[in-house]
Design a protein around this motif. Sequence first.
Motif, PDB file in Angstrom:
ATOM      1  N   PHE A  87       0.831  -1.200   0.000  1.00  0.00           N
ATOM      2  CA  PHE A  87       0.000   0.000   0.000  1.00  0.00           C
ATOM      3  C   PHE A  87       0.870   1.255   0.000  1.00  0.00           C
ATOM      4  O   PHE A  87       0.611   2.206  -0.749  1.00  0.00           O
ATOM      5  CB  PHE A  87      -0.934  -0.010   1.217  1.00  0.00           C
ATOM      6  N   ARG A  88       1.916   1.263   0.822  1.00  0.00           N
ATOM      7  CA  ARG A  88       2.834   2.402   0.862  1.00  0.00           C
ATOM      8  C   ARG A  88       3.523   2.608  -0.489  1.00  0.00           C
ATOM      9  O   ARG A  88       3.666   3.733  -0.962  1.00  0.00           O
ATOM     10  CB  ARG A  88       3.890   2.181   1.951  1.00  0.00           C
ATOM     11  N   ASP A  89       3.924   1.506  -1.139  1.00  0.00           N
ATOM     12  CA  ASP A  89       4.571   1.610  -2.442  1.00  0.00           C
ATOM     13  C   ASP A  89       3.624   2.146  -3.511  1.00  0.00           C
ATOM     14  O   ASP A  89       4.040   2.909  -4.386  1.00  0.00           O
ATOM     15  CB  ASP A  89       5.114   0.245  -2.873  1.00  0.00           C
ATOM     16  N   LEU A  90       2.354   1.757  -3.454  1.00  0.00           N
ATOM     17  CA  LEU A  90       1.375   2.289  -4.416  1.00  0.00           C
ATOM     18  C   LEU A  90       1.176   3.790  -4.230  1.00  0.00           C
ATOM     19  O   LEU A  90       1.069   4.536  -5.200  1.00  0.00           O
ATOM     20  CB  LEU A  90       0.053   1.547  -4.296  1.00  0.00           C
ATOM     21  N   ILE A  91       1.115   4.229  -2.976  1.00  0.00           N
ATOM     22  CA  ILE A  91       0.983   5.668  -2.709  1.00  0.00           C
ATOM     23  C   ILE A  91       2.227   6.403  -3.194  1.00  0.00           C
ATOM     24  O   ILE A  91       2.132   7.459  -3.828  1.00  0.00           O
ATOM     25  CB  ILE A  91       0.741   5.917  -1.202  1.00  0.00           C
ATOM     26  N   LEU A  92       3.393   5.825  -2.937  1.00  0.00           N
ATOM     27  CA  LEU A  92       4.644   6.434  -3.388  1.00  0.00           C
ATOM     28  C   LEU A  92       4.684   6.528  -4.911  1.00  0.00           C
ATOM     29  O   LEU A  92       5.082   7.552  -5.468  1.00  0.00           O
ATOM     30  CB  LEU A  92       5.830   5.619  -2.872  1.00  0.00           C
ATOM     31  N   ARG A  93       4.239   5.463  -5.577  1.00  0.00           N
ATOM     32  CA  ARG A  93       4.218   5.495  -7.043  1.00  0.00           C
ATOM     33  C   ARG A  93       3.270   6.572  -7.553  1.00  0.00           C
ATOM     34  O   ARG A  93       3.600   7.330  -8.458  1.00  0.00           O
ATOM     35  CB  ARG A  93       3.788   4.136  -7.594  1.00  0.00           C
ATOM     36  N   ASP A  94       2.079   6.647  -6.959  1.00  0.00           N
ATOM     37  CA  ASP A  94       1.085   7.617  -7.424  1.00  0.00           C
ATOM     38  C   ASP A  94       1.493   9.065  -7.151  1.00  0.00           C
ATOM     39  O   ASP A  94       1.251   9.949  -7.978  1.00  0.00           O
ATOM     40  CB  ASP A  94      -0.271   7.341  -6.768  1.00  0.00           C
ATOM     41  N   GLN A  95       2.115   9.316  -6.010  1.00  0.00           N
ATOM     42  CA  GLN A  95       2.415  10.694  -5.630  1.00  0.00           C
ATOM     43  C   GLN A  95       3.790  11.178  -6.084  1.00  0.00           C
ATOM     44  O   GLN A  95       3.961  12.371  -6.338  1.00  0.00           O
ATOM     45  CB  GLN A  95       2.300  10.859  -4.115  1.00  0.00           C
ATOM     46  N   GLU A  96       4.759  10.293  -6.189  1.00  0.00           N
ATOM     47  CA  GLU A  96       6.120  10.718  -6.498  1.00  0.00           C
ATOM     48  C   GLU A  96       6.590  10.278  -7.887  1.00  0.00           C
ATOM     49  O   GLU A  96       7.161  11.071  -8.633  1.00  0.00           O
ATOM     50  CB  GLU A  96       7.095  10.165  -5.438  1.00  0.00           C
ATOM     51  N   VAL A  97       6.373   9.029  -8.215  1.00  0.00           N
ATOM     52  CA  VAL A  97       6.965   8.482  -9.440  1.00  0.00           C
ATOM     53  C   VAL A  97       6.125   8.801 -10.674  1.00  0.00           C
ATOM     54  O   VAL A  97       6.656   9.188 -11.713  1.00  0.00           O
ATOM     55  CB  VAL A  97       7.192   6.958  -9.288  1.00  0.00           C
ATOM     56  N   SER A  98       4.818   8.653 -10.596  1.00  0.00           N
ATOM     57  CA  SER A  98       3.954   8.875 -11.765  1.00  0.00           C
ATOM     58  C   SER A  98       4.063  10.291 -12.337  1.00  0.00           C
ATOM     59  O   SER A  98       4.148  10.438 -13.562  1.00  0.00           O
ATOM     60  CB  SER A  98       2.500   8.551 -11.430  1.00  0.00           C
ATOM     61  N   PRO A  99       4.080  11.349 -11.507  1.00  0.00           N
ATOM     62  CA  PRO A  99       4.269  12.690 -12.100  1.00  0.00           C
ATOM     63  C   PRO A  99       5.613  12.849 -12.804  1.00  0.00           C
ATOM     64  O   PRO A  99       5.690  13.442 -13.881  1.00  0.00           O
ATOM     65  CB  PRO A  99       4.172  13.639 -10.899  1.00  0.00           C
ATOM     66  N   ARG A 100       6.658  12.290 -12.220  1.00  0.00           N
ATOM     67  CA  ARG A 100       7.978  12.378 -12.860  1.00  0.00           C
ATOM     68  C   ARG A 100       8.029  11.549 -14.136  1.00  0.00           C
ATOM     69  O   ARG A 100       8.639  11.954 -15.120  1.00  0.00           O
ATOM     70  CB  ARG A 100       9.051  11.930 -11.879  1.00  0.00           C
ATOM     71  N   LEU A 101       7.375  10.402 -14.107  1.00  0.00           N
ATOM     72  CA  LEU A 101       7.323   9.560 -15.297  1.00  0.00           C
ATOM     73  C   LEU A 101       6.575  10.263 -16.426  1.00  0.00           C
ATOM     74  O   LEU A 101       6.977  10.183 -17.592  1.00  0.00           O
ATOM     75  CB  LEU A 101       6.672   8.219 -14.965  1.00  0.00           C
ATOM     76  N   ALA A 102       5.520  10.992 -16.095  1.00  0.00           N
ATOM     77  CA  ALA A 102       4.775  11.737 -17.110  1.00  0.00           C
ATOM     78  C   ALA A 102       5.646  12.833 -17.730  1.00  0.00           C
ATOM     79  O   ALA A 102       5.618  13.037 -18.950  1.00  0.00           O
ATOM     80  CB  ALA A 102       3.514  12.349 -16.497  1.00  0.00           C
ATOM     81  N   VAL A 103       6.437  13.515 -16.905  1.00  0.00           N
ATOM     82  CA  VAL A 103       7.332  14.557 -17.418  1.00  0.00           C
ATOM     83  C   VAL A 103       8.403  13.941 -18.319  1.00  0.00           C
ATOM     84  O   VAL A 103       8.712  14.467 -19.396  1.00  0.00           O
ATOM     85  CB  VAL A 103       7.975  15.342 -16.253  1.00  0.00           C
ATOM     86  N   VAL A 104       8.957  12.810 -17.901  1.00  0.00           N
ATOM     87  CA  VAL A 104       9.986  12.145 -18.700  1.00  0.00           C
ATOM     88  C   VAL A 104       9.399  11.646 -20.019  1.00  0.00           C
ATOM     89  O   VAL A 104      10.049  11.735 -21.066  1.00  0.00           O
ATOM     90  CB  VAL A 104      10.643  11.006 -17.895  1.00  0.00           C
ATOM     91  N   GLN A 105       8.156  11.160 -19.995  1.00  0.00           N
ATOM     92  CA  GLN A 105       7.506  10.722 -21.239  1.00  0.00           C
ATOM     93  C   GLN A 105       7.312  11.899 -22.198  1.00  0.00           C
ATOM     94  O   GLN A 105       7.548  11.768 -23.407  1.00  0.00           O
ATOM     95  CB  GLN A 105       6.163  10.062 -20.944  1.00  0.00           C
ATOM     96  N   GLN A 106       6.891  13.044 -21.677  1.00  0.00           N
ATOM     97  CA  GLN A 106       6.742  14.227 -22.525  1.00  0.00           C
ATOM     98  C   GLN A 106       8.087  14.648 -23.108  1.00  0.00           C
ATOM     99  O   GLN A 106       8.186  14.984 -24.300  1.00  0.00           O
ATOM    100  CB  GLN A 106       6.141  15.383 -21.724  1.00  0.00           C
ATOM    101  N   ALA A 107       9.126  14.625 -22.284  1.00  0.00           N
ATOM    102  CA  ALA A 107      10.458  14.987 -22.762  1.00  0.00           C
ATOM    103  C   ALA A 107      10.937  14.007 -23.821  1.00  0.00           C
ATOM    104  O   ALA A 107      11.551  14.402 -24.818  1.00  0.00           O
ATOM    105  CB  ALA A 107      11.440  15.030 -21.593  1.00  0.00           C
ATOM    106  N   PHE A 108      10.629  12.721 -23.629  1.00  0.00           N
ATOM    107  CA  PHE A 108      11.024  11.715 -24.611  1.00  0.00           C
ATOM    108  C   PHE A 108      10.350  11.980 -25.954  1.00  0.00           C
ATOM    109  O   PHE A 108      10.998  11.924 -26.999  1.00  0.00           O
ATOM    110  CB  PHE A 108      10.669  10.309 -24.109  1.00  0.00           C
ATOM    111  N   PHE A 109       9.055  12.283 -25.932  1.00  0.00           N
ATOM    112  CA  PHE A 109       8.358  12.537 -27.194  1.00  0.00           C
ATOM    113  C   PHE A 109       8.822  13.837 -27.850  1.00  0.00           C
ATOM    114  O   PHE A 109       8.876  13.932 -29.079  1.00  0.00           O
ATOM    115  CB  PHE A 109       6.842  12.511 -26.996  1.00  0.00           C
ATOM    116  N   LEU A 110       9.198  14.836 -27.054  1.00  0.00           N
ATOM    117  CA  LEU A 110       9.792  16.048 -27.621  1.00  0.00           C
ATOM    118  C   LEU A 110      11.142  15.737 -28.273  1.00  0.00           C
ATOM    119  O   LEU A 110      11.439  16.241 -29.360  1.00  0.00           O
ATOM    120  CB  LEU A 110       9.966  17.114 -26.538  1.00  0.00           C
TER     121      LEU A 110
END
Length: 132
Positions: A87-110
Motif C-alpha cells: 500500500f505504501r509503495d502504491l501511494i509512493l508510485r502515485d504521488q512521487e513516481v507517476s508525475p515524474r514519469l509523465a514529465v519524462v515521457q513528454q520529454a522523450f516525445f519532444l
Amino acid sequence: GIFFLFSLITYGFVDNIDTYNELLEISIGRRISLAALIGASATLASAFRLLGEWKYVADRLTDTTLYFEETGWADGFNLQKPDETAFRDLILRDQEVSPRLAVVQQAFFLCLGSASVSLASFLFFWISASSG
C-alpha cells in the motif's frame, strides 16, 4: 538545453573535419543538419534511458511479488510484499513516481520529434545537394 549542447559540440567536430580535409567539402547547411542530427540522437538516447529507468521504478513499486538474488542467478527467491508495504509503495508510485514519469515521457516525445525534424533536415540537405 542538452540538445543544443550536443549539437554545438558536434558542430565543432564537423567543422574541424571540413577544415582539415581538402577532399571533403561540407556546406554550412550540411554541417548544421549533421550536428543537429547527432545532437538529437544523443539527446533521444539519454531520454530513452531515463524513461526506461523511471518505468522500472514504477513497475517495481507496483509489483506485489519481488524477485531477489543472493549471490547469483541460481539462488534467487521470490518474496511477497506485506500489505502495508504494498500500500505504501502504491501511494509512493502515485504521488512521487507517476508525475515524474509523465514529465519524462513528454520529454522523450519532444526529443523524438526533434530527432525526426533533424533527420528530415539532414536528408533534405544531403540529398538535395547530391542531386543538384
